[in-house]
Design a protein around this motif. Structure first.
Motif, PDB file in Angstrom:
ATOM      1  N   THR A   1      48.546  32.563  34.566  1.00  0.00           N
ATOM      2  CA  THR A   1      48.855  32.895  35.957  1.00  0.00           C
ATOM      3  C   THR A   1      49.817  34.066  36.023  1.00  0.00           C
ATOM      4  OG1 THR A   1      48.469  30.606  36.633  1.00  0.00           O
ATOM      5  CG2 THR A   1      49.779  31.971  38.130  1.00  0.00           C
ATOM      6  N   LYS A   2      50.854  34.056  35.186  1.00  0.00           N
ATOM      7  CA  LYS A   2      51.808  35.171  35.158  1.00  0.00           C
ATOM      8  C   LYS A   2      51.112  36.481  34.790  1.00  0.00           C
ATOM      9  CE  LYS A   2      56.073  32.714  34.092  1.00  0.00           C
ATOM     10  NZ  LYS A   2      57.237  32.695  33.209  1.00  0.00           N
ATOM     11  N   GLN A   3      50.182  36.421  33.833  1.00  0.00           N
ATOM     12  CA  GLN A   3      49.456  37.635  33.457  1.00  0.00           C
ATOM     13  C   GLN A   3      48.625  38.163  34.620  1.00  0.00           C
ATOM     14  OE1 GLN A   3      47.510  36.050  29.956  1.00  0.00           O
ATOM     15  NE2 GLN A   3      48.871  37.184  28.606  1.00  0.00           N
ATOM     16  N   ILE A   4      47.974  37.272  35.342  1.00  0.00           N
ATOM     17  CA  ILE A   4      47.178  37.681  36.503  1.00  0.00           C
ATOM     18  C   ILE A   4      48.099  38.254  37.576  1.00  0.00           C
ATOM     19  CG2 ILE A   4      45.649  36.897  38.357  1.00  0.00           C
ATOM     20  CD1 ILE A   4      44.617  34.732  36.355  1.00  0.00           C
ATOM     21  N   GLU A   5      49.232  37.605  37.820  1.00  0.00           N
ATOM     22  CA  GLU A   5      50.189  38.111  38.808  1.00  0.00           C
ATOM     23  C   GLU A   5      50.695  39.492  38.413  1.00  0.00           C
ATOM     24  OE1 GLU A   5      51.945  33.831  40.389  1.00  0.00           O
ATOM     25  OE2 GLU A   5      53.008  34.884  38.784  1.00  0.00           O
ATOM     26  N   ASP A   6      51.006  39.665  37.127  1.00  0.00           N
ATOM     27  CA  ASP A   6      51.491  40.964  36.650  1.00  0.00           C
ATOM     28  C   ASP A   6      50.416  42.044  36.777  1.00  0.00           C
ATOM     29  OD1 ASP A   6      53.906  39.780  36.095  1.00  0.00           O
ATOM     30  OD2 ASP A   6      53.571  39.659  33.925  1.00  0.00           O
ATOM     31  N   ASN A   7      49.173  41.625  36.858  1.00  0.00           N
ATOM     32  CA  ASN A   7      48.044  42.555  37.014  1.00  0.00           C
ATOM     33  C   ASN A   7      47.612  42.618  38.487  1.00  0.00           C
ATOM     34  OD1 ASN A   7      46.219  44.392  35.906  1.00  0.00           O
ATOM     35  ND2 ASN A   7      44.644  42.835  35.658  1.00  0.00           N
ATOM     36  N   GLN A   8      48.532  42.310  39.391  1.00  0.00           N
ATOM     37  CA  GLN A   8      48.301  42.339  40.838  1.00  0.00           C
ATOM     38  C   GLN A   8      47.115  41.480  41.267  1.00  0.00           C
ATOM     39  OE1 GLN A   8      49.208  45.436  39.167  1.00  0.00           O
ATOM     40  NE2 GLN A   8      51.206  44.678  39.809  1.00  0.00           N
ATOM     41  N   GLY A   9      46.893  40.364  40.566  1.00  0.00           N
ATOM     42  CA  GLY A   9      45.852  39.413  40.955  1.00  0.00           C
ATOM     43  C   GLY A   9      44.456  39.769  40.494  1.00  0.00           C
ATOM     44  N   LYS A  10      44.330  40.868  39.776  1.00  0.00           N
ATOM     45  CA  LYS A  10      42.994  41.302  39.349  1.00  0.00           C
ATOM     46  C   LYS A  10      42.594  40.617  38.041  1.00  0.00           C
ATOM     47  CE  LYS A  10      43.477  45.773  41.506  1.00  0.00           C
ATOM     48  NZ  LYS A  10      44.734  46.482  41.443  1.00  0.00           N
ATOM     49  N   THR A  11      41.360  40.147  38.006  1.00  0.00           N
ATOM     50  CA  THR A  11      40.774  39.601  36.782  1.00  0.00           C
ATOM     51  C   THR A  11      39.402  40.237  36.604  1.00  0.00           C
ATOM     52  OG1 THR A  11      39.763  37.739  37.941  1.00  0.00           O
ATOM     53  CG2 THR A  11      41.956  37.368  37.023  1.00  0.00           C
TER      54      THR A  11
END
Length: 163
Positions: free
Chosen positions: A120-130
């Motif tokens: 989740t932190k990684q996704i947040e750090d990527n502005q929600g992009k997956t």
């Protein structure tokens, strides 16, 4: 909400993630050390994870508020909608995984929650992009379910169904 109202509405989803992390890290610390110096065990922390994840799901939908006041009935309805949505996901996954959680250890649920938090932190750090993985909401829902499974295992440790 009786104690704190809807003060949580001011938190950004990333702050919610950090609050959940604090709770999961404390659980892991107690599991590892075998002792707690604060008179609250892991049960209350798993309950906190469920609550913070549901609140985080509401925050993802509404976004943080500068003024956190929210009608208590509206907040409760949204909270319950998120809990029931997570329960429906749990039932679907439980069917597909053939209730494998019953044979898992509580410490594994702790580790899975911590893993989901890192994702989740990684996704947040990527502005929600997956690219292909689930979004933040799916991770919060999974954490709710892992925490509930852990609570069941803690409540019924000798239940043959949970062995």
């Amino acid at each position: 909400m009786r104690d704190y109202g809807t003060a949580w509405r001011i938190l950004r989803p990333s702050s919610m993630t950090d609050q959940i992390f604090i709770k999961a890290q404390r659980i892991r610390s107690i599991e590892t050390k075998g002792i707690s110096k604060v008179d609250e065990g892991v049960r209350s922390e798993f309950i906190g994870i469920v609550n913070y994840c549901a609140m985080a799901l509401v925050q993802l939908e509404l976004q943080p508020a500068d003024q956190p006041e929210m009608d208590a009935d509206v907040a409760l309805k949204m909270y319950l909608d998120k809990i029931y949505g997570s329960k429906a996901l749990m039932e679907d996954k439980n069917h597909d995984y053939d209730e494998a959680w019953r044979k898992m250890r509580v410490s594994s649920f702790t580790d899975l929650i911590l893993m989901k938090l890192h994702r989740t932190k990684q996704i947040e750090d990527n502005q929600g992009k997956t690219i292909i993985s689930e979004g933040i909401d799916a991770n919060y829902m999974d954490m709710i379910n892992y925490a509930i499974f852990a609570l069941i295992k803690l409540e019924f440790p000798n239940d043959e169904e949970n062995a």
